[in-house]
Design a protein around this motif. Sequence first.
Motif, PDB file in Angstrom:
ATOM      1  N   GLY A  81      48.844  39.407  34.755  1.00 56.33           N
ATOM      2  CA  GLY A  81      47.754  39.385  35.740  1.00 56.33           C
ATOM      3  C   GLY A  81      48.182  39.864  37.118  1.00 56.33           C
ATOM      4  O   GLY A  81      49.041  40.745  37.246  1.00 56.33           O
ATOM      5  N   GLY A  82      47.573  39.253  38.125  1.00 56.09           N
ATOM      6  CA  GLY A  82      47.717  39.714  39.502  1.00 56.09           C
ATOM      7  C   GLY A  82      49.151  39.807  39.983  1.00 56.09           C
ATOM      8  O   GLY A  82      49.505  40.725  40.725  1.00 56.09           O
ATOM      9  N   ARG A 114      50.801  42.938  38.472  1.00 57.71           N
ATOM     10  CA  ARG A 114      50.069  44.089  39.038  1.00 57.71           C
ATOM     11  C   ARG A 114      50.503  44.310  40.501  1.00 57.71           C
ATOM     12  O   ARG A 114      50.889  45.420  40.868  1.00 57.71           O
ATOM     13  N   ASP A 139      49.240  33.591  43.899  1.00 57.15           N
ATOM     14  CA  ASP A 139      49.547  32.713  42.772  1.00 57.15           C
ATOM     15  C   ASP A 139      50.241  33.512  41.669  1.00 57.15           C
ATOM     16  O   ASP A 139      50.255  34.737  41.694  1.00 57.15           O
ATOM     17  N   ASP A 159      50.450  33.957  37.554  1.00 57.52           N
ATOM     18  CA  ASP A 159      49.842  33.641  36.265  1.00 57.52           C
ATOM     19  C   ASP A 159      50.873  33.857  35.165  1.00 57.52           C
ATOM     20  O   ASP A 159      51.570  34.872  35.150  1.00 57.52           O
ATOM     21  N   ARG A 166      28.802  33.735  31.311  1.00 54.58           N
ATOM     22  CA  ARG A 166      29.932  33.346  32.150  1.00 54.58           C
ATOM     23  C   ARG A 166      31.119  32.786  31.375  1.00 54.58           C
ATOM     24  O   ARG A 166      32.227  33.216  31.547  1.00 54.58           O
ATOM     25  N   ARG A 196      41.439  39.621  25.411  1.00 52.35           N
ATOM     26  CA  ARG A 196      40.306  38.866  25.971  1.00 52.35           C
ATOM     27  C   ARG A 196      40.256  38.993  27.508  1.00 52.35           C
ATOM     28  O   ARG A 196      39.368  38.462  28.159  1.00 52.35           O
ATOM     29  N   ARG A 197      41.207  39.702  28.072  1.00 47.42           N
ATOM     30  CA  ARG A 197      41.265  39.812  29.535  1.00 47.42           C
ATOM     31  C   ARG A 197      40.308  40.886  30.063  1.00 47.42           C
ATOM     32  O   ARG A 197      39.714  41.611  29.289  1.00 47.42           O
ATOM     33  N   ASP A 198      40.181  40.951  31.390  1.00 49.51           N
ATOM     34  CA  ASP A 198      39.152  41.829  31.952  1.00 49.51           C
ATOM     35  C   ASP A 198      39.564  43.294  32.068  1.00 49.51           C
ATOM     36  O   ASP A 198      38.942  44.173  31.480  1.00 49.51           O
ATOM     37  N   ASN A 249      45.333  44.282  34.683  1.00 50.59           N
ATOM     38  CA  ASN A 249      45.626  42.845  34.714  1.00 50.59           C
ATOM     39  C   ASN A 249      46.301  42.364  33.436  1.00 50.59           C
ATOM     40  O   ASN A 249      46.433  41.159  33.225  1.00 50.59           O
ATOM     41  N   ASP A 251      30.683  37.944  30.338  1.00 50.02           N
ATOM     42  CA  ASP A 251      31.005  37.258  31.586  1.00 50.02           C
ATOM     43  C   ASP A 251      30.637  38.179  32.750  1.00 50.02           C
ATOM     44  O   ASP A 251      31.336  39.159  33.032  1.00 50.02           O
ATOM     45  N   ARG A 264      32.913  39.346  35.799  1.00 46.20           N
ATOM     46  CA  ARG A 264      33.847  40.477  35.695  1.00 46.20           C
ATOM     47  C   ARG A 264      33.364  41.687  36.495  1.00 46.20           C
ATOM     48  O   ARG A 264      34.170  42.467  36.980  1.00 46.20           O
ATOM     49  N   ARG A 285      34.453  41.047  39.924  1.00 40.79           N
ATOM     50  CA  ARG A 285      35.913  41.192  39.974  1.00 40.79           C
ATOM     51  C   ARG A 285      36.297  42.670  40.004  1.00 40.79           C
ATOM     52  O   ARG A 285      37.216  43.074  40.713  1.00 40.79           O
ATOM     53  N   ARG A 318      35.829  43.799  43.394  1.00 37.28           N
ATOM     54  CA  ARG A 318      36.855  43.185  44.241  1.00 37.28           C
ATOM     55  C   ARG A 318      38.196  43.923  44.109  1.00 37.28           C
ATOM     56  O   ARG A 318      38.822  44.294  45.094  1.00 37.28           O
ATOM     57  N   PHE A 319      38.626  44.201  42.875  1.00 37.72           N
ATOM     58  CA  PHE A 319      39.914  44.882  42.693  1.00 37.72           C
ATOM     59  C   PHE A 319      39.852  46.300  43.250  1.00 37.72           C
ATOM     60  O   PHE A 319      40.794  46.760  43.889  1.00 37.72           O
TER      61      PHE A 319
HETATM   62  P1  ATP Z   1      44.435  37.447  41.998  1.00 35.46           P
HETATM   63  O1  ATP Z   1      45.264  38.408  42.766  1.00 35.46           O
HETATM   64  O2  ATP Z   1      43.133  37.142  42.642  1.00 35.46           O
HETATM   65  O3  ATP Z   1      45.161  36.215  41.563  1.00 35.46           O
HETATM   66  P2  ATP Z   1      44.336  37.984  39.200  1.00 35.46           P
HETATM   67  O4  ATP Z   1      44.121  39.267  38.448  1.00 35.46           O
HETATM   68  O5  ATP Z   1      45.655  37.327  39.019  1.00 35.46           O
HETATM   69  O6  ATP Z   1      44.025  38.294  40.697  1.00 35.46           O
HETATM   70  P3  ATP Z   1      43.208  35.479  38.356  1.00 35.46           P
HETATM   71  O7  ATP Z   1      41.840  34.971  38.616  1.00 35.46           O
HETATM   72  O8  ATP Z   1      44.365  34.800  38.949  1.00 35.46           O
HETATM   73  O9  ATP Z   1      43.160  37.018  38.787  1.00 35.46           O
HETATM   74  O10 ATP Z   1      43.350  35.552  36.782  1.00 35.46           O
HETATM   75  C1  ATP Z   1      44.578  35.829  36.133  1.00 35.46           C
HETATM   76  C2  ATP Z   1      44.362  36.770  34.972  1.00 35.46           C
HETATM   77  O11 ATP Z   1      43.481  36.177  34.033  1.00 35.46           O
HETATM   78  C3  ATP Z   1      43.692  38.083  35.335  1.00 35.46           C
HETATM   79  O12 ATP Z   1      44.621  39.035  35.792  1.00 35.46           O
HETATM   80  C4  ATP Z   1      43.075  38.484  34.018  1.00 35.46           C
HETATM   81  O13 ATP Z   1      44.050  39.016  33.144  1.00 35.46           O
HETATM   82  C5  ATP Z   1      42.623  37.146  33.476  1.00 35.46           C
HETATM   83  N1  ATP Z   1      41.239  36.830  33.897  1.00 35.46           N
HETATM   84  C6  ATP Z   1      40.841  36.095  34.964  1.00 35.46           C
HETATM   85  N2  ATP Z   1      39.512  35.981  35.037  1.00 35.46           N
HETATM   86  C7  ATP Z   1      39.032  36.642  33.974  1.00 35.46           C
HETATM   87  C8  ATP Z   1      37.717  36.865  33.476  1.00 35.46           C
HETATM   88  N3  ATP Z   1      36.638  36.403  34.099  1.00 35.46           N
HETATM   89  N4  ATP Z   1      37.606  37.588  32.324  1.00 35.46           N
HETATM   90  C9  ATP Z   1      38.699  38.052  31.674  1.00 35.46           C
HETATM   91  N5  ATP Z   1      39.956  37.867  32.103  1.00 35.46           N
HETATM   92  C10 ATP Z   1      40.130  37.184  33.228  1.00 35.46           C
END
Ligand code: ATP
Length: 362
Positions: A22-23, A26, A36, A38, A88, A105-107, A111, A149, A152, A155, A158-159
């Motif tokens: 994730g973030g 990235r 944070d 993940d 959602r 299953r991720r967005d 990520n 959801d 997304r 999001r 936002r990205f």
């Molecule tokens: P941030 O910099 O805001 O932390 P992030 O990409 O890490 O961005 P998080 O909300 O911390 O976003 O979520 C961690 C990971 O979980 C994401 O990178 C993505 O892989 C997955 N994720 C989070 N929310 C969703 C969602 N609504 N649908 C699918 N995957 C999601």
Amino acid sequence: MDKALKVLEDITSNGYKAYLVGGYVRNYLLDLPSNDVDITTNATPKELMEIFPESIPTEDYGSVTINKNAGKYEITTFRKEFDYVDHRRPKEIKYIDDLYEDLLRRDFTVNTICMDKDKNIIDLLNGREDLNNRVIKSVGDPKVKFCEDALRMLRAVRFATILDFTLDDLVVEAININKQYIKELSYTRKKEELDKIFSSPNAYKGIKLLLDLGLDKELELDKLKDVSPTNSSLGIWSVLDVVDKYPFTNNEKELINLINCALKQDNLDPINLYTYGLYANSVAASIKNIDIKDITEAYNNLVIHGRKELDITSENIISIINKPPGEYISNIYDDIEKEVLYKKLPNDKISISNYIRDKYKD
Ligand code: ATP
Ligand code: MG
């Protein structure tokens, strides 16, 4: 990074798989900081709580959070999600043993890039290519993903905003098809995403994206087109005028109110600088494209910045007027503040006392 890798080590040394995802990964590859970390693993929350007794399960018991070494680690078990409700959340999740399945299953592909405890990058869905091309691409069909959801879609914007990436054509097309579901999201969720968009130095791109995609309507932000580039998210919210709809803290409401007042006034006028303060006037000035330096300078040059700096006390006023305390005190204060701020009256006890005596003593 070392601390994050140590958390991975703690999990893998107990016989489980664990990766940063994730973030954090990235942003690391983009040389950007993260708030944070993940982590994805095949250990269940229960097993994680045995490894990390200090960890806290999330509300849905699907992940655990550890706050340590000034870092926040969110550890989530590999999962498959089923039967989304309310556009959602999944009604059901199933823990699985396979990283690839979890990534599906991720967005967005950017990520899904993982890093193991030895800092090897594991990129099963070609996220790195999309990262290099600076594009937000969906994992799988975005039409399906955004219907599952709706968050997304926000999001994605936002990205694209904070990373200054483009949206893949399929993502844009899928937003056009699914955008009506955004209305079903809670205002709290919508505000969280909008806050992140509005507080980015690239906020104006985000606003343009929201307008181009027609999301202003879905988000009930009728005044979004009136927002001019500004460096303050509260300044943007002030122009949007949605305090009755979106949830704001009391502190945010107070500042929005001050900014709205300051917006209607001349921000270089001493009395306005004094009444609404440096912050609200600076935000208003940035919206009106007035140089903040001029505002700061004018504010610093004010004779007084608060009532306490006046060289007179309420006891002094009472003794000059020689009446029991009453509303007259604050009226006199208002008057002398103005006189002093406009430099018509020097801020010294004798001058102020004489002024009060001449004007207010029967
Ligand atoms: P941030 O910099 O805001 O932390 P992030 O990409 O890490 O961005 P998080 O909300 O911390 O976003 O979520 C961690 C990971 O979980 C994401 O990178 C993505 O892989 C997955 N994720 C989070 N929310 C969703 C969602 N609504 N649908 C699918 N995957 C999601
Ligand atoms: Mg994160």
